[in-house]
Design an enzyme around this catalytic site. Structure first.
Site, PDB file in Angstrom:
ATOM      1  N   GLU A 265       8.017 -18.914  13.293  1.00 35.20           N
ATOM      2  CA  GLU A 265       6.754 -19.048  14.442  1.00 35.20           C
ATOM      3  C   GLU A 265       7.182 -19.164  15.450  1.00 35.20           C
ATOM      4  OE1 GLU A 265       3.121 -19.880  12.353  1.00 35.20           O
ATOM      5  OE2 GLU A 265       2.782 -18.043  11.211  1.00 35.20           O
TER       6      GLU A 265
ATOM      7  N   GLU B 230       3.464 -12.687   6.786  1.00 33.81           N
ATOM      8  CA  GLU B 230       3.269 -13.686   6.350  1.00 33.81           C
ATOM      9  C   GLU B 230       1.691 -12.821   6.878  1.00 33.81           C
ATOM     10  OE1 GLU B 230       2.159 -17.787   7.865  1.00 33.81           O
ATOM     11  OE2 GLU B 230       4.483 -17.806   7.316  1.00 33.81           O
TER      12      GLU B 230
HETATM   13  C1  GCO Z   1       2.007 -20.264   9.488  1.00 38.33           C
HETATM   14  C2  GCO Z   1       2.516 -20.719   9.274  1.00 38.33           C
HETATM   15  C3  GCO Z   1       2.087 -20.942   7.435  1.00 38.33           C
HETATM   16  C4  GCO Z   1       0.779 -21.534   7.404  1.00 38.33           C
HETATM   17  C5  GCO Z   1       0.040 -20.482   6.976  1.00 38.33           C
HETATM   18  C6  GCO Z   1      -1.755 -21.033   7.515  1.00 38.33           C
HETATM   19  O1  GCO Z   1       1.987 -19.120   9.693  1.00 38.33           O
HETATM   20  O2  GCO Z   1       0.856 -20.382  10.843  1.00 38.33           O
HETATM   21  O3  GCO Z   1       4.173 -20.454   9.123  1.00 38.33           O
HETATM   22  O4  GCO Z   1       2.966 -22.062   7.116  1.00 38.33           O
HETATM   23  O5  GCO Z   1       0.416 -22.484   6.596  1.00 38.33           O
HETATM   24  O6  GCO Z   1       0.029 -19.211   7.947  1.00 38.33           O
HETATM   25  O7  GCO Z   1      -2.103 -21.835   8.195  1.00 38.33           O
END
Ligand code: GCO
Length: 474
Positions: free
Chosen positions: A197, A383
């Site tokens: 990200e 994710e």
């Molecule tokens: C993100 C990060 C994660 C977060 C999850 C929930 O996508 O922000 O990769 O570390 O904890 O997404 O917010």
């Protein structure tokens, strides 16, 4: 490498939506089945080092920007930090046993740079290398294909003290880190994610100020973003040199964007936001350079780009990681920020405990747009998950029905978009365990496994039990 045409705004992420999305919640009647996915589809869970490991200063780990940020009063709810977290540093065998028993065949983790280097040009910390080597062996022994993320936001503070990602020299430091890790783990880890990200690393950390290092300067954020993308581009060939048959990519947090109304102003606002939230990353990664319309908008805040940078960033990758949680609705907001746009909070729709819209159709919409606009090759959902306020009942169980439904509905949407021809090859649920949710601290839970932070007891939630049954086809 061909020149970078100022490609017109053509891509279909400009999905113009004013009508309320109607979704057929097929999963409410018929949840998805694993057999509806390819037999070689990857099923995992994702975590990250700072969010679960703890052992903040053990075995030579040095301070990260998140340790510094968390120690700054008012930055993290409850004054929490990752100093202990889920104590995964010591409890990883138990956590991996849980992953194996769920029926996972993959596990996405990240490597804490501060465990490996404590000074510029120094030698890598053997205890840190040994820890990740043990971790990888633990995954392999349990049939979990390791997916290593090199950077999931925990930059060593000593590099931040020299300018951090805003400083071009950090790119070289990242290559040193990449070289050390791929030489040590490359005989057993084939799948590498360079960055998690870049939007969060650059914009939330350097423009919104809500993440470490907590700056609020747009030009700094754009320069950070450029150096992060450049470090990705330069790391890919290095990983390939050190890892036989490496598969390399990066993970982007992306949202399908909707106009707040059918007015031309809101439509134009969505295009402007799209040019920064989506195309600013995907265009250079897929050989188009930064979108000219956005460069024109950001004006003097544009990053310093050296000759050859864009060619490096456009290096061919083996997959694209997509982190999806929710769509965004964009409204015209004259004078608000450099793009005069406002992201509206969800209204009159189902949301999670963090106020994020529950929109499984958004996952399908996003993936179809990316495929249509960039044809990135194999994609993985690196994710996807949901935050709810879990309660451990008198029987010691966590009946997180909403998280189970979120999971079922998003897997059903994923099944349908794959059936439609989009080449998604795997899914990593965020997250295996409850963990440190950055500025939200420990009050926001995303895990399929509940963590009692007083006792470190792990409890498989209902959502985890459903995922286990799904994966085992019970
Ligand atoms: C993100 C990060 C994660 C977060 C999850 C929930 O996508 O922000 O990769 O570390 O904890 O997404 O917010």
């Amino acid at each position: 490498m061909e020149s970078f045409p100022n490609n017109p705004i053509t891509h279909s992420n400009n999905v113009h939506r004013t009508e309320t999305m109607t979704t057929t919640n097929s999963t409410d009647q018929q949840p998805p089945a694993r057999s509806e996915f390819a037999s070689d589809f990857l099923w995992g869970c994702a975590t990250s080092s700072y969010q679960i490991e703890g052992a903040g200063f053990e075995d030579g780990r040095v301070e990260s920007i998140w340790d510094r940020f968390a120690a700054t009063p008012g930055k993290v709810k409850g004054g929490a930090s990752g100093a202990v977290a889920c104590d995964h540093y010591h409890r990883w065998p138990e956590d991996f046993d849980i992953g194996r028993d769920l029926g996972l065949n993959a596990y996405r983790f990240s490597i804490a740079w501060p465990r490996i280097f404590s000074e510029v040009g120094g030698k890598p910390n053997q205890k840190g290398l040994d820890f990740y080597s043990r971790l990888v062996d633990g995954m392999l022994e349990r049939g979990l294909q390791p997916w290593a993320t090199l950077y999931h936001w925990d930059l060593p503070q000593f590099l931040q003290d020299r300018g951090g990602w805003a400083e071009r020299g950090t790119v070289d430091a990242f290559l040193e880190f990449t070289d050390a890790m791929t030489r040590r783990l490359g005989d057993r880890v084939q799948h590498w994610i360079t960055h998690n990200e870049p939007w969060c690393t650059s914009m939330i950390g350097n423009w919104e100020g809500l993440h470490a290092p907590g700056f609020t300067d747009f030009a700094t954020a754009l320069q950070v973003c450029h150096h992060v993308l450049l470090s990705h581009g330069k790391a890919v060939p290095l990983i390939r040199a050190n890892v036989p048959d490496a598969k390399v990519g990066l993970s982007l947090s992306l949202h399908p964007l909707r106009a707040a109304s059918s007015s031309p102003e809101d439509e134009a606002a969505r295009l402007r936001h799209d040019g920064l939230r989506y195309r600013w990353f995907l265009d250079p990664l897929y050989g188009r350079g930064y979108p000219q319309a956005t460069l024109d908008l950001v004006k003097d805040a544009a990053p310093a780009i050296h000759p050859g940078d864009l060619e490096a960033i456009a290096v061919k990758t083996d997959f694209l990681g997509v982190n999806y949680y929710f769509p965004e609705t964009i409204q015209d907001a004259p004078g608000e920020g450099p793009l005069s746009v406002r992201v509206l909070p969800p209204q009159d729709v189902e949301t999670t405990a963090l106020g994020w819209e529950v929109a499984p159709e958004g996952l399908a919409e996003l993936l179809a747009c990316i495929e249509n606009d960039y044809h990135p090759g194999p994609m993985y959902i690196t994710e996807n998950g949901s935050c709810y306020d879990d309660v451990v009942n008198a029987d010691g169980e966590v009946c997180d029905v909403e998280r189970r439904r979120y999971l079922q509905r998003h897997l059903a949407a994923l099944r349908d978009v794959i059936d439609g021809g989009v080449p998604v090859k795997g899914y990593f649920a965020w997250s295996l365990v409850d963990n440190f949710e950055w500025a939200e601290g420990y009050g926001r839970r995303f895990g399929l496994v509940h963590i009692d932070y007083d006792t470190q007891q792990r409890t498989l939630k209902e959502s985890g039990k459903w995922y286990r049954g799904f994966l085992r086809q019970e």
